[in-house]
Design a protein around this motif. Structure first.
Motif, mmCIF file in Angstrom:
data_model
loop_
_atom_site.group_PDB
_atom_site.id
_atom_site.type_symbol
_atom_site.label_atom_id
_atom_site.label_comp_id
_atom_site.label_asym_id
_atom_site.label_seq_id
_atom_site.Cartn_x
_atom_site.Cartn_y
_atom_site.Cartn_z
ATOM 1 N N TYR A 1 -44.772 -24.840 -19.530
ATOM 2 C CA TYR A 1 -45.990 -25.171 -18.779
ATOM 3 C C TYR A 1 -46.797 -23.905 -18.549
ATOM 4 O O TYR A 1 -46.367 -23.001 -17.840
ATOM 5 N N ALA B 1 -54.898 -30.060 -15.697
ATOM 6 C CA ALA B 1 -53.526 -30.540 -15.531
ATOM 7 C C ALA B 1 -53.483 -32.037 -15.271
ATOM 8 O O ALA B 1 -52.556 -32.728 -15.705
ATOM 9 N N ILE C 1 -52.919 -34.353 -18.235
ATOM 10 C CA ILE C 1 -51.667 -34.311 -18.998
ATOM 11 C C ILE C 1 -50.835 -35.553 -18.708
ATOM 12 O O ILE C 1 -50.628 -35.926 -17.549
ATOM 13 N N SER D 1 -47.386 -37.778 -18.615
ATOM 14 C CA SER D 1 -45.971 -37.528 -18.362
ATOM 15 C C SER D 1 -45.155 -37.761 -19.631
ATOM 16 O O SER D 1 -45.405 -38.712 -20.370
ATOM 17 N N THR E 1 -53.083 -38.390 -10.590
ATOM 18 C CA THR E 1 -52.218 -38.671 -11.732
ATOM 19 C C THR E 1 -50.878 -37.951 -11.595
ATOM 20 O O THR E 1 -50.705 -37.066 -10.746
ATOM 21 N N GLU E 2 -49.952 -38.323 -12.455
ATOM 22 C CA GLU E 2 -48.657 -37.645 -12.462
ATOM 23 C C GLU E 2 -48.817 -36.184 -12.885
ATOM 24 O O GLU E 2 -48.085 -35.310 -12.410
ATOM 25 N N GLY E 3 -49.779 -35.931 -13.772
ATOM 26 C CA GLY E 3 -50.048 -34.551 -14.164
ATOM 27 C C GLY E 3 -50.538 -33.723 -12.989
ATOM 28 O O GLY E 3 -50.183 -32.544 -12.848
ATOM 29 N N HIS E 4 -51.361 -34.331 -12.138
ATOM 30 C CA HIS E 4 -51.852 -33.671 -10.921
ATOM 31 C C HIS E 4 -50.672 -33.327 -10.014
ATOM 32 O O HIS E 4 -50.565 -32.193 -9.514
ATOM 33 N N HIS F 1 -48.541 -30.506 -11.378
ATOM 34 C CA HIS F 1 -49.198 -29.204 -11.246
ATOM 35 C C HIS F 1 -49.094 -28.677 -9.818
ATOM 36 O O HIS F 1 -48.828 -27.484 -9.609
ATOM 37 N N TRP G 1 -41.355 -33.879 -13.132
ATOM 38 C CA TRP G 1 -41.919 -35.112 -13.681
ATOM 39 C C TRP G 1 -41.275 -36.336 -13.036
ATOM 40 O O TRP G 1 -41.945 -37.357 -12.806
#
Length: 211
Positions: A102, A112, A115, A117, A172-175, A178, A200
């Motif tokens: 990452y 981010a 992105i 998951s 989001t899961e990316g948020h 991060h 994750w």
């Protein structure tokens, strides 16, 4: 008296021979009483010692079980006797679970958030189960069991994010990943404490309790 003279002579000669034998000069490494302290027995990364007679004199000091001395450390299982193969050009290493390193900077939260998951639908149920345990370990004391910012720490330090609030429902899961990695606001960075896989899983669990 004569016996003492002979004894002193022999003692001096033995001491001199011992000191000389320990000396190192040029290609002469001298006498090593504990070679395993100076030379690595395991395979050395990126080394290619192909001389099968290397270190034969030291075989009795170790148990390599390969018929060679301790200084012979080429790996017969890899091409060209290499003990670690160099990565192919223009490639990025992944960990054992296939996750890339990452490298998104702390101030690039918007990037981010885009992105996806790596946890797909076939792994989601197990990931949420693990994520619940991890959330209880790393997050619940601040965010509370249901993410309502009612943890014990939040009682003393107001301002903890309410994950059930309108402002956080659509993250989001990316948020989430991060923010766990780098921290945000009152929250400190947890990237050094929580592995990428576990981050994750926590993100997946948080989204499950927001529904």
């Amino acid at each position: 008296m004569r016996i003492n003279t002979v004894f002193n002579y022999l003692f001096s000669l033995t001491l001199a021979a011992t000191l000389v034998s320990c000396g190192a000069d040029g290609d002469n490494q001298g006498l090593e009483y504990a070679p395993n302290m100076y030379h690595s027995v395991p395979y050395e990364p990126l080394s290619q010692i192909t001389d099968e007679e290397a270190g034969e004199a030291a075989q009795f000091l170790n148990d390599t079980r390969d018929g060679h001395g301790e200084y012979y450390n080429s790996n017969p299982l890899n091409a060209h006797g290499m003990t670690m193969r160099t990565p192919a050009p223009n490639t990025v290493p992944r960990n054992k679970n296939g996750i890339l390193p990452y490298r998104i900077p702390k101030d690039s939260l918007e990037i981010a958030a885009e992105i996806a998951s790596p946890i797909d639908s076939t792994m989601a149920e197990a990931a949420i189960k693990d994520g619940k345990i991890l959330y209880g370990r790393y997050c619940e004391h601040c965010h509370g069991a249901k993410g309502e910012a009612d943890g014990l720490v939040a009682e003393k330090y107001p301002g903890v994010a309410n994950l059930q609030g309108v402002a956080y429902k659509n993250i989001t899961e990316g948020h989430i990943f991060h923010v766990i990695t780098w921290g945000k606001g009152l929250m400190g960075a947890h990237g050094s404490q929580v592995s990428p896989e576990d981050r994750w899983k926590i993100a997946k669990f948080v989204k499950s309790i927001q529904k």
